[in-house]
Design a protein around this motif. Structure first.
Motif, PDB file in Angstrom:
ATOM      1  N   LYS A 171      -5.620  -0.566 -13.672  1.00  0.00           N
ATOM      2  CA  LYS A 171      -4.199  -0.892 -13.502  1.00  0.00           C
ATOM      3  C   LYS A 171      -4.015  -2.157 -12.669  1.00  0.00           C
ATOM      4  O   LYS A 171      -3.146  -2.976 -12.957  1.00  0.00           O
ATOM      5  CB  LYS A 171      -3.469   0.285 -12.850  1.00  0.00           C
ATOM      6  N   ALA A 178      -2.208  -5.599 -13.965  1.00  0.00           N
ATOM      7  CA  ALA A 178      -1.104  -6.259 -13.267  1.00  0.00           C
ATOM      8  C   ALA A 178      -1.432  -7.718 -12.979  1.00  0.00           C
ATOM      9  O   ALA A 178      -0.587  -8.608 -13.128  1.00  0.00           O
ATOM     10  CB  ALA A 178      -0.790  -5.517 -11.971  1.00  0.00           C
ATOM     11  N   ASP A 195       1.320 -10.582  -2.987  1.00  0.00           N
ATOM     12  CA  ASP A 195       2.431  -9.625  -3.048  1.00  0.00           C
ATOM     13  C   ASP A 195       1.976  -8.241  -3.501  1.00  0.00           C
ATOM     14  O   ASP A 195       2.646  -7.245  -3.219  1.00  0.00           O
ATOM     15  CB  ASP A 195       3.515 -10.144  -3.998  1.00  0.00           C
ATOM     16  N   MET A 196       0.856  -8.171  -4.223  1.00  0.00           N
ATOM     17  CA  MET A 196       0.355  -6.879  -4.706  1.00  0.00           C
ATOM     18  C   MET A 196      -0.448  -6.128  -3.648  1.00  0.00           C
ATOM     19  O   MET A 196      -0.621  -4.914  -3.751  1.00  0.00           O
ATOM     20  CB  MET A 196      -0.551  -7.090  -5.921  1.00  0.00           C
ATOM     21  N   THR A 201       3.456   0.721   1.127  1.00  0.00           N
ATOM     22  CA  THR A 201       4.522   0.244   0.244  1.00  0.00           C
ATOM     23  C   THR A 201       4.067  -0.890  -0.671  1.00  0.00           C
ATOM     24  O   THR A 201       4.855  -1.401  -1.464  1.00  0.00           O
ATOM     25  CB  THR A 201       5.729  -0.239   1.077  1.00  0.00           C
ATOM     26  N   ASP A 224       1.746  -2.674  -3.781  1.00  0.00           N
ATOM     27  CA  ASP A 224       1.467  -2.238  -5.148  1.00  0.00           C
ATOM     28  C   ASP A 224       0.081  -1.621  -5.275  1.00  0.00           C
ATOM     29  O   ASP A 224      -0.125  -0.696  -6.063  1.00  0.00           O
ATOM     30  CB  ASP A 224       1.576  -3.420  -6.119  1.00  0.00           C
ATOM     31  N   GLY A 242      -0.568   3.159  -3.516  1.00  0.00           N
ATOM     32  CA  GLY A 242       0.517   2.227  -3.240  1.00  0.00           C
ATOM     33  C   GLY A 242       1.879   2.707  -3.705  1.00  0.00           C
ATOM     34  O   GLY A 242       2.068   3.848  -4.103  1.00  0.00           O
ATOM     35  N   ARG A 243       2.848   1.789  -3.596  1.00  0.00           N
ATOM     36  CA  ARG A 243       4.222   2.020  -4.056  1.00  0.00           C
ATOM     37  C   ARG A 243       4.876   3.213  -3.377  1.00  0.00           C
ATOM     38  O   ARG A 243       5.470   4.082  -4.013  1.00  0.00           O
ATOM     39  CB  ARG A 243       4.260   2.173  -5.573  1.00  0.00           C
TER      40      ARG A 243
END
Length: 667
Positions: A301, A305, A550-551, A579, A581, A627-628
């Motif tokens: 994944k 991305a 940013d990921m 928080t 990715d 993440g997330r």
């Protein structure tokens, strides 16, 4: 002494590097720090630039998630060096937000001697990116005595087309001149006979009947290929791999420095390998059945991305098959360092690049490609890989019984082995002789599966060519020997831009070989774009680096909670949330076990008796936090008196050490 060597290296390193260093020094910018981590054998420095936004975080650069950008492993990949040296300033000026709570390490010149040799105007330019190292390739006890020679004095080492027969040196023809374009030279098809030998431009200087076997840029490379020199799947005995992994100080210094930075979550390698548009398969391992040759399934994944962001930013959706990744920096960073590693050549032939912005037709008809059955991920299926591998093995002369053995189920394989053990001596001897005649890689594969381990699988080159051929088509196009598409397309692009890149074949009266032709592609033309492309490419790669930043995981530690349960018992809790990715550790990072995860330690000074911790371990570990918004919570029940203080620490390579003092007070 170190400072003087650094200044010397800085003056030698190129105009862009010097300009950036001077600009940073003049402005006294606290967000850029430079450090020398090692030296080449000739004393050239290996420098690391550290970028971090100190104003946005209380952590030091080494205590926050980091991205490492590495270039210059191959000396002829000049575009990677340019992009890496420009990226620092571009990130600061155009992507400052991505640096908030993040660190970027840039290593622009891993192989300074190879870079200097390739770009030097004091000697002919040759097709080599190796780190120069004296060698006796022909084992005649003389060093570098037969290097290439610039026979036509054009400043380039190209190729010689030698017509057959050549009785003086017994040179065997291996190629034919393409009938469609006489400038192209290719391998003959089944119904053709070779007419020419293709040699590097030069003389037999040492009179041993061989041409250009010693020296930098010669048939044996004349040095160490640093992208075959790292420990993971090191190709032992392969030309250029070196005496042993990390023998060269440049590679060793880089590895030691990378291993000392536990906060690195991802690496971008600007070089010949592509692991972005052609994501490595997730089901291939080395002979031990454990060390991956591709990527772990759970990391797919993250690579998907990165691929989506890269293609959107650069327009690059296809890359020509690159060299084998065995022993490469890309392979080592992923499989040993244990972090996401994205390799990109930075620039590809323009016909492989799609417009970054959609055309009007594409904008009016979204989803048209899906309707026609095309898929975004063009990776070949296991069935396609098996079909291509079987055909390749058969073409190499591997007997069908050995090919079938590789693809049998374990039960079938056990039956075959039982049959072999029951054979008489003559039959066993025959099979052993056939096995001994197999290529080394096939022997390794058969040995692995016979021992119950996973098949290492076909070569990286076969997988890469299959991936490139299958883009946009469920069935891979057959590889054609009659018209090498890469050579023909490169030549078409060179003709279109009309600014050099190919040396037209010209007759030459060779003092030893007689009448030959000298010409071919200029060294480096396939990996380095025209100067007009360079700044745009640097901007794109900086934008991609910002997207990766940013990921990265973004870990937040909530305030510890203290609750009185009753009877002198207190509940202490702590919640950690990611928080970002990406998870706090990649799947390969978990498998490699190089670094710890998040560690919560109650009473780190051990002032509290163990018997007073009635619930929960003193040390609670979270190997991975997804993440997330995913979170993990550590809780303890302890026996304590009101007003007592208890310490608490959270340790992580991504955050350093956070220490808290908890006062047990009732509300």
């Amino acid at each position: 002494m170190v400072c003087r060597r650094w200044e010397r290296g800085r003056r030698r390193s190129g105009a862009i590097f010097v300009a950036l260093v001077v600009a940073g020094a003049a402005a006294a910018d606290p967000t850029i720090e430079r450090q020398v981590i090692g030296y080449s054998p000739a004393g050239e420095p290996i420098a690391v630039w550290t970028l971090a936004d100190h104003d946005s975080t209380e952590h030091s650069p080494s205590d926050q998630p980091a991205l490492a950008v590495i270039a210059g492993v191959q000396g002829h990949h000049a575009i990677g060096v340019h992009v890496a040296e420009a990226m620092g300033q571009l990130l600061i000026e155009e992507h400052a937000g991505a640096l908030a709570g993040r660190t970027v390490y840039i290593v622009p010149r891993v192989n300074p001697e190879g870079i200097a040799r390739f770009t030097s105007t004091d000697r002919p330019r040759a097709r080599s990116g190796r780190a120069p190292e004296p060698r006796d390739a022909d084992r005649d006890r003389r060093i570098d005595e037969d290097p290439p020679n610039d026979l036509n004095d054009d400043g380039l080492i190209t190729m010689m087309r030698v017509p057959a027969p050549n009785t003086a040196f017994r040179i065997q023809p291996t190629h034919v001149i393409d009938a469609k374009d006489p400038r192209l030279v290719r391998e003959p098809e089944d119904d053709e006979s070779a007419t020419h030998a293709l040699l590097i431009e030069g003389l037999d200087d040492d009179g041993d009947g061989r041409f250009n076997e010693d020296g930098w840029g010669g048939a044996s490379g004349g040095g160490v290929d640093l992208d075959r020199h790292f420990p993971m799947h090191w190709p032992e005995h392969t030309d250029g791999a070196g005496r042993f992994p990390l023998d060269r100080p440049e590679a060793r210094a880089l590895v030691e420095w990378l291993q000392s930075r536990g906060n690195i979550s991802a690496v971008i390698v600007l070089g010949p390998h592509d692991t972005i548009t052609s994501t490595p398969p997730s089901d291939r391992s080395g002979p031990d059945g454990r060390t991956p040759k591709g990527i772990e399934k759970d990391d797919s994944k993250a690579y998907a991305a990165a691929k989506e962001a890269f293609e959107k930013i650069t327009g690059i959706t296809q890359v020509e098959p690159g060299p084998n990744r065995s022993g490469s920096l890309v392979q080592w960073c992923y499989a040993d360092l244990g972090v996401y590693t994205f390799g990109t050549p930075v620039w590809v032939r323009p016909d492989l690049v799609k417009p970054v912005e959609p055309t009007e037709e594409e904008a009016e008809a979204p989803g048209e490609a899906e309707a026609e059955g095309e898929t975004e991920d063009a990776a070949p299926t296991p069935e396609q890989i098996e079909e291509a591998d079987r055909a390749d093995l058969a073409e190499r002369g591997v007997a069908e019984m050995f090919i079938d053995f590789l693809y049998m189920k374990n039960a079938e394989r056990a039956e075959v082995q039982a049959q072999i053990e029951s054979m008489d001596d003559a039959e066993l001897q025959d099979i052993m002789q056939q096995f001994a005649a197999l290529p080394a890689d096939v022997q390794s594969r058969l040995t692995a599966v016979r021992g119950g381990n996973q098949d290492p699988g076909p070569s990286d080159e076969l997988i890469a060519s299959l991936s490139a051929a299958s883009i946009g088509d469920a069935t891979p196009a057959p590889r054609s020997k009659s018209e090498p598409p890469a050579d023909a397309r490169w030549l078409a692009w060179i003709d279109e831009r009309a600014q050099g890149g190919f040396v037209e074949w010209q007759p030459f009266d060779h003092p030893q070989l007689g009448s030959v032709e000298i010409g071919g592609f200029e060294p480096g033309v396939r990996v380095n774009p025209p100067e007009a492309y360079r700044d745009k490419l640097a901007e794109q790669q900086a934008e991609f680096a910002a997207a990766v930043l940013d990921m990265l995981p973004r870990v937040q530690i909530g305030d510890p909670t203290v609750e009185r349960v009753g009877g002198g018992i207190w509940r202490i809790g702590l919640t950690i949330t990611n928080t970002g990715d990406l998870p706090t550790k990649s799947a390969i990072g978990v498998k490699a076990r190089r670094l710890p995860g998040m560690i919560c330690v109650l009473d780190p000074d051990q002032e509290l008796q163990t018997s007073r911790i009635v619930s929960g371990s003193r040390i609670i570990r979270f190997d991975v936090i997804e993440g997330r918004g995913a979170s993990e919570r550590a809780e303890w029940l302890v026996v304590a008196t009101q007003g007592e203080s208890i310490g608490l620490e959270v340790r992580s390579p991504l955050l350093g050490t956070q220490r808290y003092t908890l006062n047990l007070e009732a509300e």
